[in-house]
Design a protein around this motif. Structure first.
Motif, PDB file in Angstrom:
ATOM      1  N   ILE A 108       0.842  -1.189   0.000  1.00  0.00           N
ATOM      2  CA  ILE A 108       0.000   0.000   0.000  1.00  0.00           C
ATOM      3  C   ILE A 108       0.883   1.248   0.000  1.00  0.00           C
ATOM      4  O   ILE A 108       2.029   1.215   0.436  1.00  0.00           O
ATOM      5  N   LEU A 144      -0.357   4.286   1.220  1.00  0.00           N
ATOM      6  CA  LEU A 144      -0.816   5.172   2.289  1.00  0.00           C
ATOM      7  C   LEU A 144      -0.778   4.363   3.584  1.00  0.00           C
ATOM      8  O   LEU A 144      -1.526   3.393   3.743  1.00  0.00           O
ATOM      9  N   GLU A 173      -9.585   7.366   4.129  1.00  0.00           N
ATOM     10  CA  GLU A 173     -10.124   6.964   2.829  1.00  0.00           C
ATOM     11  C   GLU A 173     -10.019   8.106   1.824  1.00  0.00           C
ATOM     12  O   GLU A 173      -9.640   7.905   0.665  1.00  0.00           O
ATOM     13  N   GLN A 182      -6.644   8.845   0.042  1.00  0.00           N
ATOM     14  CA  GLN A 182      -6.242   8.084  -1.137  1.00  0.00           C
ATOM     15  C   GLN A 182      -6.233   8.983  -2.370  1.00  0.00           C
ATOM     16  O   GLN A 182      -5.391   8.825  -3.262  1.00  0.00           O
ATOM     17  N   GLN A 210      -3.010  10.769  -2.421  1.00  0.00           N
ATOM     18  CA  GLN A 210      -1.925   9.927  -2.934  1.00  0.00           C
ATOM     19  C   GLN A 210      -1.912   9.954  -4.459  1.00  0.00           C
ATOM     20  O   GLN A 210      -0.848  10.028  -5.086  1.00  0.00           O
TER      21      GLN A 210
END
Length: 217
Positions: free
Chosen positions: A69, A71, A133, A136, A139
């Motif tokens: 992942i 994050l 959430e 994201q 990112q």
């Protein structure tokens, strides 16, 4: 990393992430952070991190590179830590009033090359599940900015150092200790230590051995 562009990216990411403290940095081929751009982080705290706590940081790129992942919340990084390291780093954050951290990575060819730390003060509270959430999307924004940031990036070499920094690097290459450095440069030991910290941070290394290797080998 181009300072002006990186600064703009850092400010935008911090606002979007709801954090008053943040750091943007390049990640070298050995998973070491370098070329830090700081927002709201006091220099003494950052120097203390580089000197004493980097190795126990659960969100250090070296510790996160095997995760699938991009994050990584603090609590997820802590879950993989030994108890001693976890308590040591938690104590460091608490002394500086930090209650939560999220690390965001941008990759090229599967390798993390850019990192963003978002830090929350105790008054701001920890990141909620909903906020994580939404991060994201941040990112994705960082990944989009990566090509432009990379265009302005360059590994720090001797030509990027000031004359004083090059002089210090050459003396380190010759193997002189701090006391001898102070004598040769005509400065006090505390000033030598400050110069070394700044030089390590600029080149993106943790000690004199790594510095000499990065600059001369």
């Amino acid at each position: 990393m181009g300072d002006a562009l990186a600064r703009q990216c850092l400010l935008a990411c911090a606002r979007a992430g709801g954090a008053s403290l943040a750091a943007l940095y390049r990640i070298d081929h050995q998973a070491r952070p370098a070329d830090f751009q700081l927002l709201g982080l006091a220099t003494p705290m950052h120097q203390s991190y580089l000197e004493r706590y980097q190795g126990s940081d659960p969100l250090h790129p070296r510790h996160c590179q095997n995760l699938a992942i991009d994050l990584v919340p603090l609590r997820l990084g802590q879950a993989a830590q030994a108890a001693g390291s976890r308590e040591r780093y938690a104590g460091f954050l608490a002394r500086h009033g930090i209650c939560d951290v999220v690390e965001i990575f941008a990759r090229q060819a599967g390798q993390a090359v850019l990192g963003l730390s978002l830090l929350r003060r105790e008054a701001e509270g920890a990141f909620s599940a909903g906020e994580l959430e939404r991060l994201q999307g941040l990112q994705a924004m960082l990944a989009l900015a990566l090509p432009r940031l990379a265009t302005h990036s360059a590994s720090v070499g001797l030509t990027a150092l000031t004359p004083r920094e090059r002089e210090l690097a050459e003396l380190l290459r010759a193997g002189h200790g701090n006391k001898r450095l102070a004598q040769l440069l005509g400065i006090g030991l505390p000033t030598v230590k400050t110069h070394l910290i700044n030089l390590y941070r600029k080149v993106g290394v943790a000690n004199r051995t790594e510095l000499v290797t990065a600059l001369f080998l």
